[in-house]
Design a protein around this motif. Structure first.
Motif, PDB file in Angstrom:
ATOM      1  N   PRO A 122      27.231  47.973 -65.633  1.00  0.00           N
ATOM      2  CA  PRO A 122      27.270  47.891 -67.098  1.00  0.00           C
ATOM      3  C   PRO A 122      25.876  48.117 -67.686  1.00  0.00           C
ATOM      4  O   PRO A 122      24.882  48.066 -66.959  1.00  0.00           O
ATOM      5  N   PRO A 123      25.833  48.364 -68.986  1.00  0.00           N
ATOM      6  CA  PRO A 123      24.524  48.479 -69.630  1.00  0.00           C
ATOM      7  C   PRO A 123      23.685  47.242 -69.324  1.00  0.00           C
ATOM      8  O   PRO A 123      24.231  46.180 -69.018  1.00  0.00           O
ATOM      9  N   SER A 124      22.420  47.396 -69.404  1.00  0.00           N
ATOM     10  CA  SER A 124      21.482  46.342 -69.034  1.00  0.00           C
ATOM     11  C   SER A 124      21.960  44.949 -69.445  1.00  0.00           C
ATOM     12  O   SER A 124      22.114  44.643 -70.620  1.00  0.00           O
ATOM     13  N   THR A 125      22.238  44.158 -68.449  1.00  0.00           N
ATOM     14  CA  THR A 125      22.641  42.769 -68.644  1.00  0.00           C
ATOM     15  C   THR A 125      21.607  41.910 -67.935  1.00  0.00           C
ATOM     16  O   THR A 125      21.266  42.188 -66.791  1.00  0.00           O
ATOM     17  N   GLU A 126      21.135  40.901 -68.587  1.00  0.00           N
ATOM     18  CA  GLU A 126      20.088  40.061 -68.016  1.00  0.00           C
ATOM     19  C   GLU A 126      20.482  39.525 -66.643  1.00  0.00           C
ATOM     20  O   GLU A 126      21.522  38.898 -66.477  1.00  0.00           O
ATOM     21  N   GLY A 127      19.691  39.835 -65.652  1.00  0.00           N
ATOM     22  CA  GLY A 127      19.893  39.329 -64.314  1.00  0.00           C
ATOM     23  C   GLY A 127      20.893  40.100 -63.467  1.00  0.00           C
ATOM     24  O   GLY A 127      21.003  39.847 -62.275  1.00  0.00           O
ATOM     25  N   PHE A 128      21.636  41.035 -64.048  1.00  0.00           N
ATOM     26  CA  PHE A 128      22.675  41.735 -63.292  1.00  0.00           C
ATOM     27  C   PHE A 128      22.087  42.499 -62.115  1.00  0.00           C
ATOM     28  O   PHE A 128      22.523  42.337 -60.979  1.00  0.00           O
ATOM     29  N   TYR A 148      34.192  46.671 -50.161  1.00  0.00           N
ATOM     30  CA  TYR A 148      33.568  46.537 -51.474  1.00  0.00           C
ATOM     31  C   TYR A 148      34.561  46.631 -52.630  1.00  0.00           C
ATOM     32  O   TYR A 148      34.385  45.967 -53.644  1.00  0.00           O
ATOM     33  N   SER A 149      35.609  47.420 -52.486  1.00  0.00           N
ATOM     34  CA  SER A 149      36.574  47.510 -53.587  1.00  0.00           C
ATOM     35  C   SER A 149      37.391  46.229 -53.721  1.00  0.00           C
ATOM     36  O   SER A 149      37.867  45.903 -54.805  1.00  0.00           O
ATOM     37  N   SER A 150      37.540  45.473 -52.625  1.00  0.00           N
ATOM     38  CA  SER A 150      38.287  44.209 -52.699  1.00  0.00           C
ATOM     39  C   SER A 150      37.391  42.992 -52.925  1.00  0.00           C
ATOM     40  O   SER A 150      37.883  41.877 -53.035  1.00  0.00           O
ATOM     41  N   SER A 151      36.099  43.194 -53.025  1.00  0.00           N
ATOM     42  CA  SER A 151      35.167  42.095 -53.251  1.00  0.00           C
ATOM     43  C   SER A 151      35.341  41.507 -54.651  1.00  0.00           C
ATOM     44  O   SER A 151      35.279  42.244 -55.642  1.00  0.00           O
ATOM     45  N   PRO A 152      35.555  40.190 -54.750  1.00  0.00           N
ATOM     46  CA  PRO A 152      35.658  39.575 -56.074  1.00  0.00           C
ATOM     47  C   PRO A 152      34.379  39.763 -56.907  1.00  0.00           C
ATOM     48  O   PRO A 152      34.444  39.914 -58.119  1.00  0.00           O
ATOM     49  N   ALA A 153      33.240  39.786 -56.252  1.00  0.00           N
ATOM     50  CA  ALA A 153      31.971  39.893 -56.975  1.00  0.00           C
ATOM     51  C   ALA A 153      31.636  41.330 -57.371  1.00  0.00           C
ATOM     52  O   ALA A 153      31.088  41.565 -58.443  1.00  0.00           O
ATOM     53  N   LEU A 154      31.968  42.308 -56.514  1.00  0.00           N
ATOM     54  CA  LEU A 154      31.520  43.681 -56.755  1.00  0.00           C
ATOM     55  C   LEU A 154      32.640  44.697 -56.937  1.00  0.00           C
ATOM     56  O   LEU A 154      32.384  45.839 -57.289  1.00  0.00           O
ATOM     57  N   GLY A 155      33.884  44.298 -56.697  1.00  0.00           N
ATOM     58  CA  GLY A 155      35.002  45.243 -56.721  1.00  0.00           C
ATOM     59  C   GLY A 155      35.120  46.059 -57.984  1.00  0.00           C
ATOM     60  O   GLY A 155      35.370  47.263 -57.933  1.00  0.00           O
ATOM     61  N   ARG A 156      34.924  45.445 -59.124  1.00  0.00           N
ATOM     62  CA  ARG A 156      35.087  46.198 -60.386  1.00  0.00           C
ATOM     63  C   ARG A 156      33.959  47.196 -60.628  1.00  0.00           C
ATOM     64  O   ARG A 156      34.092  48.092 -61.452  1.00  0.00           O
ATOM     65  N   TYR A 157      32.842  47.047 -59.927  1.00  0.00           N
ATOM     66  CA  TYR A 157      31.713  47.962 -60.096  1.00  0.00           C
ATOM     67  C   TYR A 157      31.660  49.040 -59.017  1.00  0.00           C
ATOM     68  O   TYR A 157      31.009  50.058 -59.189  1.00  0.00           O
ATOM     69  N   PHE A 158      32.357  48.813 -57.904  1.00  0.00           N
ATOM     70  CA  PHE A 158      32.286  49.732 -56.769  1.00  0.00           C
ATOM     71  C   PHE A 158      33.018  51.037 -57.080  1.00  0.00           C
ATOM     72  O   PHE A 158      34.113  51.037 -57.614  1.00  0.00           O
ATOM     73  N   ARG A 159      32.389  52.160 -56.696  1.00  0.00           N
ATOM     74  CA  ARG A 159      32.999  53.471 -56.914  1.00  0.00           C
ATOM     75  C   ARG A 159      33.266  54.215 -55.608  1.00  0.00           C
ATOM     76  O   ARG A 159      34.326  54.771 -55.432  1.00  0.00           O
TER      77      ARG A 159
END
Length: 67
Positions: free
Chosen positions: A39-45, A5-16
């Protein structure tokens, strides 16, 4: 899981973190908890990126890529 998950292009920056909650040798079952910082509520996130199927497919793709 942490590497996947930390190396995932889609989720890496959000993974803790990833933590095993329970493990059973008898049934080869692992229950784990993934922690993301969203992030704060983003449409569709939440509906798209944080969709359980999408998150599960990131792991599946990683397993397929190893084979």
């Amino acid at each position: 899981l942490t590497e996947v998950y930390s190396s995932s292009p889609a989720l890496g920056r959000y993974f803790r973190s990833a933590q095993v909650i329970s493990f059973s040798n008898e049934s080869s079952t692992v229950i784990y908890q993934l922690v993301f910082s969203v992030p704060p509520s983003t449409e569709g996130f939440m509906e798209n990126l944080m969709n359980p199927n999408f998150i599960r497919n990131i792991l599946r793709q990683s397993i397929y890529d190893e084979d």
